[in-house]
Design a protein around this motif. Structure first.
Motif, PDB file in Angstrom:
ATOM      1  N   LEU A 274       0.843  -1.210   0.000  1.00 49.66           N
ATOM      2  CA  LEU A 274       0.000   0.000   0.000  1.00 49.66           C
ATOM      3  C   LEU A 274       0.875   1.256   0.000  1.00 49.66           C
ATOM      4  N   VAL A 275       1.917   1.236   0.828  1.00 49.07           N
ATOM      5  CA  VAL A 275       2.790   2.410   0.943  1.00 49.07           C
ATOM      6  C   VAL A 275       3.511   2.691  -0.377  1.00 49.07           C
ATOM      7  N   VAL A 276       3.941   1.617  -1.065  1.00 48.67           N
ATOM      8  CA  VAL A 276       4.638   1.787  -2.355  1.00 48.67           C
ATOM      9  C   VAL A 276       3.752   2.563  -3.333  1.00 48.67           C
ATOM     10  N   LYS A 277       2.472   2.230  -3.362  1.00 48.31           N
ATOM     11  CA  LYS A 277       1.572   2.887  -4.328  1.00 48.31           C
ATOM     12  C   LYS A 277       1.233   4.312  -3.889  1.00 48.31           C
ATOM     13  N   ILE A 278       1.213   4.555  -2.611  1.00 45.99           N
ATOM     14  CA  ILE A 278       1.014   5.942  -2.154  1.00 45.99           C
ATOM     15  C   ILE A 278       2.232   6.770  -2.570  1.00 45.99           C
ATOM     16  N   GLU A 279       3.418   6.201  -2.379  1.00 45.40           N
ATOM     17  CA  GLU A 279       4.643   6.946  -2.752  1.00 45.40           C
ATOM     18  C   GLU A 279       4.659   7.247  -4.247  1.00 45.40           C
ATOM     19  N   ARG A 284       3.699  11.238  -8.780  1.00 49.33           N
ATOM     20  CA  ARG A 284       2.952  11.612  -9.986  1.00 49.33           C
ATOM     21  C   ARG A 284       2.079  12.846  -9.779  1.00 49.33           C
ATOM     22  N   PHE A 285       1.613  13.051  -8.559  1.00 48.76           N
ATOM     23  CA  PHE A 285       0.712  14.187  -8.275  1.00 48.76           C
ATOM     24  C   PHE A 285       1.308  15.053  -7.161  1.00 48.76           C
ATOM     25  N   PRO A 286       2.354  15.829  -7.498  1.00 44.71           N
ATOM     26  CA  PRO A 286       3.034  16.607  -6.454  1.00 44.71           C
ATOM     27  C   PRO A 286       2.147  17.684  -5.833  1.00 44.71           C
ATOM     28  N   GLU A 287       0.996  17.972  -6.490  1.00 46.87           N
ATOM     29  CA  GLU A 287       0.095  18.996  -5.941  1.00 46.87           C
ATOM     30  C   GLU A 287      -0.688  18.505  -4.722  1.00 46.87           C
ATOM     31  N   VAL A 288      -0.616  17.196  -4.435  1.00 46.35           N
ATOM     32  CA  VAL A 288      -1.396  16.625  -3.326  1.00 46.35           C
ATOM     33  C   VAL A 288      -0.980  17.253  -1.995  1.00 46.35           C
ATOM     34  N   ARG A 289      -1.986  17.638  -1.187  1.00 40.66           N
ATOM     35  CA  ARG A 289      -1.703  18.352   0.066  1.00 40.66           C
ATOM     36  C   ARG A 289      -2.056  17.564   1.323  1.00 40.66           C
ATOM     37  N   SER A 290      -2.676  16.382   1.150  1.00 43.59           N
ATOM     38  CA  SER A 290      -2.994  15.585   2.348  1.00 43.59           C
ATOM     39  C   SER A 290      -3.299  14.144   1.949  1.00 43.59           C
ATOM     40  N   LEU A 291      -3.345  13.277   2.959  1.00 44.74           N
ATOM     41  CA  LEU A 291      -3.710  11.868   2.744  1.00 44.74           C
ATOM     42  C   LEU A 291      -4.990  11.580   3.512  1.00 44.74           C
ATOM     43  N   LEU A 292      -6.001  11.080   2.808  1.00 44.84           N
ATOM     44  CA  LEU A 292      -7.271  10.717   3.459  1.00 44.84           C
ATOM     45  C   LEU A 292      -7.425   9.197   3.360  1.00 44.84           C
ATOM     46  N   ILE A 293      -7.571   8.541   4.505  1.00 47.74           N
ATOM     47  CA  ILE A 293      -7.598   7.067   4.530  1.00 47.74           C
ATOM     48  C   ILE A 293      -8.941   6.606   5.092  1.00 47.74           C
ATOM     49  N   GLY A 294      -9.487   5.521   4.559  1.00 45.03           N
ATOM     50  CA  GLY A 294     -10.740   4.999   5.112  1.00 45.03           C
ATOM     51  C   GLY A 294     -10.924   3.525   4.813  1.00 45.03           C
ATOM     52  N   GLY A 295     -11.962   2.943   5.412  1.00 45.73           N
ATOM     53  CA  GLY A 295     -12.256   1.522   5.228  1.00 45.73           C
ATOM     54  C   GLY A 295     -11.834   0.715   6.438  1.00 45.73           C
ATOM     55  N   GLY A 296     -12.412  -0.480   6.575  1.00 49.37           N
ATOM     56  CA  GLY A 296     -12.193  -1.313   7.763  1.00 49.37           C
ATOM     57  C   GLY A 296     -10.736  -1.522   8.131  1.00 49.37           C
ATOM     58  N   VAL A 297      -9.878  -1.689   7.120  1.00 50.28           N
ATOM     59  CA  VAL A 297      -8.462  -1.977   7.412  1.00 50.28           C
ATOM     60  C   VAL A 297      -7.729  -0.731   7.930  1.00 50.28           C
ATOM     61  N   SER A 298      -8.366   0.448   7.827  1.00 48.54           N
ATOM     62  CA  SER A 298      -7.701   1.633   8.398  1.00 48.54           C
ATOM     63  C   SER A 298      -7.686   1.558   9.928  1.00 48.54           C
TER      64      SER A 298
END
Ligand code: KG4
Ligand code: ZN
Length: 364
Positions: A274-279, A284-298
């Motif tokens: 999961l972390v590899v794909k977030i990285e 690819r999207f340097p404009e991203v300003r935050s990480l929003l996580i959800g779902g049972g595994v969070s």
């Protein structure tokens, strides 16, 4: 002040919530059906639908009582109408339509996956409870949903403008957790029990594969990892001439420490994937300003730890839901519905329960 009633019935939780101004949760009532599905080690759709029918009215009453309001005070009725088990969704959708019609209030259909992405924005101490929340500093955001049925990454320009970047090509991460838990003979529901026993394990005991897929891929795959764990638990299969396979060992040959080591090593590989794909997404999207996580595994302790590290290193705000909003709940439905309501995105009584999510892929 805007009060939104939320209803959730997509799988095996019957839930109703009352949320003020899109983020202050006044009531969050969840009737879990785990005990009904335990003996089948998985959700049985017919049993789930019937239990929703029995529970939805008591859960609704409980929610209004907890919030100290009457139904007449609600400004809108929202419901998770996709994706999910069709018979289960129908109970919530039919109930929401009946309420919206009889109360003369707007009806708002919500995508359950999009609602999971909103769960980390509920009950925030940095937002004034008596006004609309201001999340503008968080967008564009990178969203990750990790649940029993879905694992996907999203590019979000607001809580309701969401494009999918990638998704699992086989098992969802929660499904892999549950299947590995079954291989280790852990009780249902598997994910939380695997999390618990993994705390006592050595994560380096087994080198399980971390799936990366193609160099540019933002998709996920967990079936190879699942098979690697299966062969570690049971040994390589012997294939017979009639096509059947047998294994040399079973989980009962493992000590508690063996199980803990396998659980910890599995989690290391699953979360790393999961972390590899977030990285990759952040590159690819340097404009991203935050990480929003959800779902049972969070709710998973390893995931929360590793993502907190990642966010700190990248200096990005991270919104992990409080525990009660990780699992399926209706507060996330009502919270997100507030934003759709403000944007004028309301539904009429033709709103349908739909088994699949609607996918708008990111086209760059
Ligand atoms: O979001 P959710 O409640 O339902 C779906 O929409 O699928 O997610 C349920 C999934 C299950 O696979 C469950 O085992 C997993 O979330 N889960 C966990 C943990 N708590 C729940 N997996 C790993 N660690 C946990 N602590
Ligand atoms: Zn869910």
């Amino acid at each position: 002040m805007t009060l939104v009633l939320g209803i959730e019935s997509s799988c095996d939780e019957t839930a109703c919530a009352i949320v003020r101004n899109g983020h202050a949760v006044l009531a969050n009532v969840i009737a879990s059906q785990h005990e009904l599905h335990e003996e089948y080690a998985g959700v049985v759709p017919e049993i789930a639908s019937r239990a929703h029918v029995e529970r939805i009215v008591p859960v609704l009453r409980h929610a209004t009582a907890e919030a100290g309001i009457t139904l007449g005070e609600v400004d809108a009725v929202s419901v998770g109408h996709r994706p999910g088990l069709i018979g289960a969704l129908l109970v919530g959708v039919s109930g929401a339509k009946a309420l919206a019609w009889s109360l003369g209030k707007p009806l708002v259909g919500i995508d359950h996956i999009h609602a999971h992405l909103y769960a980390g924005l509920l009950d925030r101490p940095d937002q004034p409870a008596d006004r609309a929340p201001d999340h503008s500093e968080l967008f564009p955001a990178l969203g990750l949903v990790v649940s029993g049925g879905h694992t996907a990454l999203y590019h979000m320009t607001s809580p309701i403008d969401i494009k999918r970047l990638g998704a699992t090509i086989d098992d969802a991460v929660g499904e892999a957790y549950d299947k590995v838990a079954t291989m280790l003979d852990l009780p249902y529901p598997g994910g939380p029990n695997l999390d618990k026993i993994g705390l006592a394990g050595d994560e380096r005991a087994h080198e399980f594969p971390v799936s990366r897929l193609d160099r540019d891929s933002l998709d996920f795959s967990f079936s190879g990892l699942k098979t690697a764990v299966l062969y570690t638990v049971r040994g390589l299969p012997t294939r017979h001439t009639d096509g059947a396979s047998t294994f040399a060992r079973s989980a009962s040959d493992l000590t508690d420490q063996d199980k803990a080591d396998i659980a910890a090593s599995f989690q290391r590989a699953a979360i790393r994937a999961l972390v590899v794909k977030i990285e990759r997404s952040l590159e690819r999207f340097p404009e991203v300003r935050s990480l929003l996580i959800g779902g049972g595994v969070s709710a998973n302790s390893r995931l929360r730890h590793d993502l907190s590290d990642l966010a700190r290193t990248r200096n990005l705000p991270l919104r992990l839901p409080p525990m009660e909003y990780c699992m399926d709940n209706a507060a996330m439905i009502a919270g997100l519905a507030y934003h759709k309501l403000r944007a004028g995105l309301i539904d009429d009584l033709s709103l349908r329960a739909e088994p699949t999510t609607r996918i708008e892929d990111f086209a760059s």
